[in-house]
Design a protein around this motif. Structure first.
Motif, mmCIF file in Angstrom:
data_model
loop_
_atom_site.group_PDB
_atom_site.id
_atom_site.type_symbol
_atom_site.label_atom_id
_atom_site.label_comp_id
_atom_site.label_asym_id
_atom_site.label_seq_id
_atom_site.Cartn_x
_atom_site.Cartn_y
_atom_site.Cartn_z
ATOM 1 N N ILE A 7 12.933 2.289 1.272
ATOM 2 C CA ILE A 7 12.467 1.433 0.171
ATOM 3 C C ILE A 7 12.579 2.239 -1.125
ATOM 4 C CG2 ILE A 7 10.469 0.230 -0.830
ATOM 5 C CD1 ILE A 7 9.451 -0.316 1.966
ATOM 6 N N ALA A 8 13.126 1.624 -2.156
ATOM 7 C CA ALA A 8 13.214 2.282 -3.464
ATOM 8 C C ALA A 8 12.427 1.443 -4.462
ATOM 9 C CB ALA A 8 14.671 2.411 -3.893
ATOM 10 N N TRP A 50 12.093 6.656 4.374
ATOM 11 C CA TRP A 50 12.516 7.060 3.031
ATOM 12 C C TRP A 50 11.848 6.206 1.959
ATOM 13 C CZ3 TRP A 50 15.969 11.108 2.265
ATOM 14 C CH2 TRP A 50 16.645 11.551 3.400
ATOM 15 N N LEU A 51 11.291 6.867 0.951
ATOM 16 C CA LEU A 51 10.749 6.158 -0.210
ATOM 17 C C LEU A 51 11.307 6.842 -1.463
ATOM 18 C CD1 LEU A 51 8.674 4.097 -1.465
ATOM 19 C CD2 LEU A 51 7.054 6.006 -1.533
ATOM 20 N N THR A 52 12.052 6.085 -2.256
ATOM 21 C CA THR A 52 12.570 6.654 -3.507
ATOM 22 C C THR A 52 11.851 5.993 -4.672
ATOM 23 O OG1 THR A 52 14.738 7.030 -2.514
ATOM 24 C CG2 THR A 52 14.668 6.987 -4.908
ATOM 25 N N VAL A 53 11.384 6.801 -5.604
ATOM 26 C CA VAL A 53 10.696 6.237 -6.772
ATOM 27 C C VAL A 53 11.399 6.662 -8.056
ATOM 28 C CG1 VAL A 53 8.428 6.020 -5.679
ATOM 29 C CG2 VAL A 53 9.025 8.174 -6.791
ATOM 30 N N LEU A 123 7.634 11.166 6.160
ATOM 31 C CA LEU A 123 8.233 10.417 5.050
ATOM 32 C C LEU A 123 9.059 11.326 4.136
ATOM 33 C CD1 LEU A 123 8.282 7.762 3.248
ATOM 34 C CD2 LEU A 123 6.362 8.789 2.023
ATOM 35 N N ASN A 124 10.259 10.890 3.772
ATOM 36 C CA ASN A 124 11.046 11.559 2.731
ATOM 37 C C ASN A 124 10.713 10.879 1.413
ATOM 38 O OD1 ASN A 124 13.139 13.418 4.081
ATOM 39 N ND2 ASN A 124 13.192 11.555 5.323
ATOM 40 N N LEU A 125 10.067 11.614 0.526
ATOM 41 C CA LEU A 125 9.752 11.071 -0.798
ATOM 42 C C LEU A 125 10.798 11.574 -1.781
ATOM 43 C CD1 LEU A 125 7.923 9.701 -2.919
ATOM 44 C CD2 LEU A 125 6.660 11.863 -3.073
ATOM 45 N N VAL A 126 11.601 10.645 -2.300
ATOM 46 C CA VAL A 126 12.676 11.039 -3.206
ATOM 47 C C VAL A 126 12.266 10.660 -4.630
ATOM 48 C CG1 VAL A 126 15.133 10.804 -3.738
ATOM 49 C CG2 VAL A 126 14.334 10.555 -1.363
ATOM 50 N N ILE A 179 12.300 -2.544 -4.843
ATOM 51 C CA ILE A 179 11.181 -3.283 -5.443
ATOM 52 C C ILE A 179 11.123 -2.918 -6.925
ATOM 53 C CG2 ILE A 179 8.653 -3.518 -5.483
ATOM 54 C CD1 ILE A 179 8.658 -2.657 -2.507
ATOM 55 N N ARG A 180 10.975 -3.923 -7.780
ATOM 56 C CA ARG A 180 10.707 -3.625 -9.194
ATOM 57 C C ARG A 180 9.443 -4.356 -9.606
ATOM 58 N NH1 ARG A 180 14.560 -2.506 -14.279
ATOM 59 N NH2 ARG A 180 12.934 -2.198 -15.808
ATOM 60 N N THR A 181 8.531 -3.643 -10.202
ATOM 61 C CA THR A 181 7.300 -4.282 -10.683
ATOM 62 C C THR A 181 7.477 -4.743 -12.119
ATOM 63 O OG1 THR A 181 6.424 -2.145 -11.376
ATOM 64 C CG2 THR A 181 5.803 -2.903 -9.174
ATOM 65 N N SER A 182 6.524 -5.459 -12.609
ATOM 66 C CA SER A 182 6.362 -5.901 -14.005
ATOM 67 C C SER A 182 7.139 -7.162 -14.344
ATOM 68 C CB SER A 182 6.723 -4.786 -15.013
ATOM 69 O OG SER A 182 8.108 -4.802 -15.325
#
Ligand code: IPE
Ligand code: IPE
Ligand code: MG
Length: 241
Positions: A7-8, A50-53, A123-126, A179-182
């Motif tokens: 998830i990005a 995987w989580l990319t922020v 978890l891989n936090l990117v 996912i994009r917020t706002s």
């Protein structure tokens, strides 16, 4: 049911969150950092790989200097405050983006975050920091040109798989869900190559309000998606001509 491996998130809306409360933009960034802390924990607990922020884009340098400085300060604070916690929660931190352009003290903190957590296999936090999809592609092209010039590869070997190995995301699967917020519905130069077949989820709330429940809702929405990759699903049951 589909489970996302990767998830990005485009963490957007900190400034508007603050403005809606009559607060300075930097207050929104600060509370946004708390949201990130919660979401990383939740993603780790749900067993996500995987989580990319998207934390800072290559275009965010064009914001006022005071806001840029504040964002740099917050990144430092996040790493200093959360790094041991991430390490102890089996989270592996990786950073993508152009590191050469960021201030030296931040570069060493980013290196430290990667080194301290490199043995973790949860978890891989990117963290996409000073990241821009176009800049990443141009950097890859330059690396490929060097490999061609020194004979490491030959031109006929270059295909999509080889090209992917020259990107910052070389070791990562493509994002299944972005996912994009706002409420904004655009990529803003995030993971241009990698998002070719990603599913999108646009959350109306601002990033500081995005919580564990919202992430669950996005994942539940993804469960019901049908990913076709250009194919026709169940074509054997359909009339073709
Ligand atoms: C996202 O929030 C954080 C960064 C881009 C660093 P914004 O700062 O873009 O907030 P809005 O979009 O102006 O509300
Ligand atoms: C994208 O948000 C970058 C990050 C979330 C770090 P922006 O707020 O910079 O994007 P635009 O300018 O609205 O497209
Ligand atoms: Mg924004």
């Amino acid at each position: 049911m589909l489970y996302p491996r990767h998830i990005a998130i485009i963490m957007d809306g900190n400034g508007r969150w603050a403005r809606a409360r009559g607060l300075p933009r930097i207050a929104g960034h600060k509370i946004g950092m708390e949201a990130l802390h919660r979401i990383v924990h939740h993603a780790s607990q749900m067993g996500l790989e995987w989580l990319t922020v998207f934390a800072f884009s290559s275009e965010n340098w064009s914001r006022p200097e005071s806001e840029v400085n504040h964002l740099m300060g917050l990144l430092k604070l996040f790493i200093k405050r959360d790094l041991l916690d991430l390490r102890d929660n089996n989270v592996r931190v990786r950073v993508i983006g152009n590191r050469e352009e960021v201030p030296a003290d931040i570069q060493s903190l980013l290196d430290e975050a990667e080194t301290i957590t490199q043995k973790n296999d949860g978890l891989n936090l990117v963290v996409a920091f000073n990241y821009g999809g176009r800049a990443e592609i141009v950097r890859s092209v330059k690396k490929i040109a060097k490999s061609l010039a020194n004979g490491t590869i030959n031109i006929d070997e270059i295909d999509e798989a080889v090209f992917s190995k020259y990107l910052d995301t070389a070791e990562m699967p493509d994002p299944d869900l972005i996912i994009r917020t706002s409420g904004e519905q655009r990529l803003s130069n995030f993971l241009l190559w990698q998002s070719a077949y990603s599913e999108f989820y646009f959350a109306p709330c601002y990033w500081p309000d995005f919580d564990e429940r919202q992430l669950d809702i996005a994942v539940e929405d993804y469960w019901l998606r049908e990913r076709r990759f250009g194919r026709i699903p169940d074509y054997k049951k359909e009339k073709l001509l």
